[in-house]
Design a protein around this motif. Structure first.
Motif, PDB file in Angstrom:
ATOM      1  N   SER A 166       5.099   4.230   1.839  1.00 47.51           N
ATOM      2  CA  SER A 166       5.159   5.687   1.915  1.00 47.51           C
ATOM      3  C   SER A 166       6.295   6.135   2.841  1.00 47.51           C
ATOM      4  N   SER A 200       0.830  -1.203   0.000  1.00 45.93           N
ATOM      5  CA  SER A 200       0.000   0.000   0.000  1.00 45.93           C
ATOM      6  C   SER A 200       0.869   1.258   0.000  1.00 45.93           C
ATOM      7  N   LYS A 201       0.533   2.197  -0.876  1.00 45.99           N
ATOM      8  CA  LYS A 201       1.269   3.462  -0.958  1.00 45.99           C
ATOM      9  C   LYS A 201       0.578   4.564  -0.155  1.00 45.99           C
ATOM     10  N   GLU A 202      -0.427   4.170   0.598  1.00 42.95           N
ATOM     11  CA  GLU A 202      -1.186   5.113   1.425  1.00 42.95           C
ATOM     12  C   GLU A 202      -0.255   5.799   2.431  1.00 42.95           C
ATOM     13  N   GLU A 203      -0.510   7.067   2.688  1.00 44.46           N
ATOM     14  CA  GLU A 203       0.268   7.854   3.645  1.00 44.46           C
ATOM     15  C   GLU A 203       0.365   7.116   4.994  1.00 44.46           C
ATOM     16  N   LYS A 258       1.827   4.294   5.606  1.00 48.62           N
ATOM     17  CA  LYS A 258       2.080   2.864   5.425  1.00 48.62           C
ATOM     18  C   LYS A 258       3.570   2.650   5.099  1.00 48.62           C
ATOM     19  N   ASN A 306       9.638   5.568   1.072  1.00 45.53           N
ATOM     20  CA  ASN A 306       9.895   6.619   0.081  1.00 45.53           C
ATOM     21  C   ASN A 306      10.430   7.876   0.758  1.00 45.53           C
ATOM     22  N   SER A 307       9.839   8.228   1.878  1.00 44.44           N
ATOM     23  CA  SER A 307      10.300   9.385   2.643  1.00 44.44           C
ATOM     24  C   SER A 307      11.734   9.176   3.147  1.00 44.44           C
TER      25      SER A 307
END
Length: 187
Positions: free
Chosen positions: A171, A163-166, A168, A174-175
């Motif tokens: 996400s 899930s790429k949901e904030e 998760k 990536n940060s």
């Protein structure tokens, strides 16, 4: 890290190369890179090709790095704590980790990266000697041996939690890689 130590054993002893299926997997990438990524141990694809992070997890890791502008051929040196695939792809034992650490310390000394990314709990425990859930320390800079170290989730975990949901894991990772890119650009 004992910077003066050299490995007491050669890889054939550490990897039990009497078993002809075992293959040593040392590294890939630029040995002059400012960024070193350390994982756990080779998987089946890594053993087959003789390079770390080339299977499904490695492809995801490459994509994460490239998405933030890190050149996987020029900017990164990839390696693992353990240099041979453990039987049944299990987590390396404490003894296997201890046998391989002198080799890893030599790699760190020779590459001399400014930034080290520890991929997953095994790399975290092996280098920082901290037994902690990766979710607690991921994304945080830690000073170690005059280097900046950041633990991150292992890509295999991200493949299981896509899930790429904030908020998760994907996400958050990536940060983390954006922070890593900023840091190596600054150094």
């Amino acid at each position: 890290m004992n910077k003066n130590s050299t490995p007491d054993k050669d890889f054939s002893e550490v990897c039990n190369l009497s078993n002809s299926k075992n293959k040593i997997v040392v590294s890939r990438g630029n040995p002059f890179a400012k960024l070193m990524i350390i994982g756990e141990a080779p998987g089946a694809k890594e053993e087959e090709l003789g390079e770390p992070f080339v299977g499904r997890s490695g492809k995801l890791l490459d994509k994460l790095l490239q998405n933030v502008g890190i050149d996987i051929n020029q900017d990164v040196y990839f390696c693992n704590v353990v240099k041979c695939r453990p039987p049944q792809n299990r987590r390396p034992t404490k003894a296997e980790i201890q046998e391989n650490l002198p080799w890893l310390y030599q790699q760190i000394k020779l590459v001399n990266p400014r930034v080290i990314v520890l991929v997953g709990a095994t790399a975290l425990e092996a280098i920082l000697k901290i037994k902690s859930r990766i979710s607690i320390l991921r994304g945080k800079w830690i000073d170690w041996e005059d280097r900046l170290v950041m633990p991150v989730f292992h890509p295999s975990y991200l493949l299981r939690n896509p899930s790429k949901e904030e908020g998760k894991p994907m996400s958050l990772t990536n940060s983390d890689f954006l922070k890593i890119k900023e840091k190596i650009d600054f150094l």
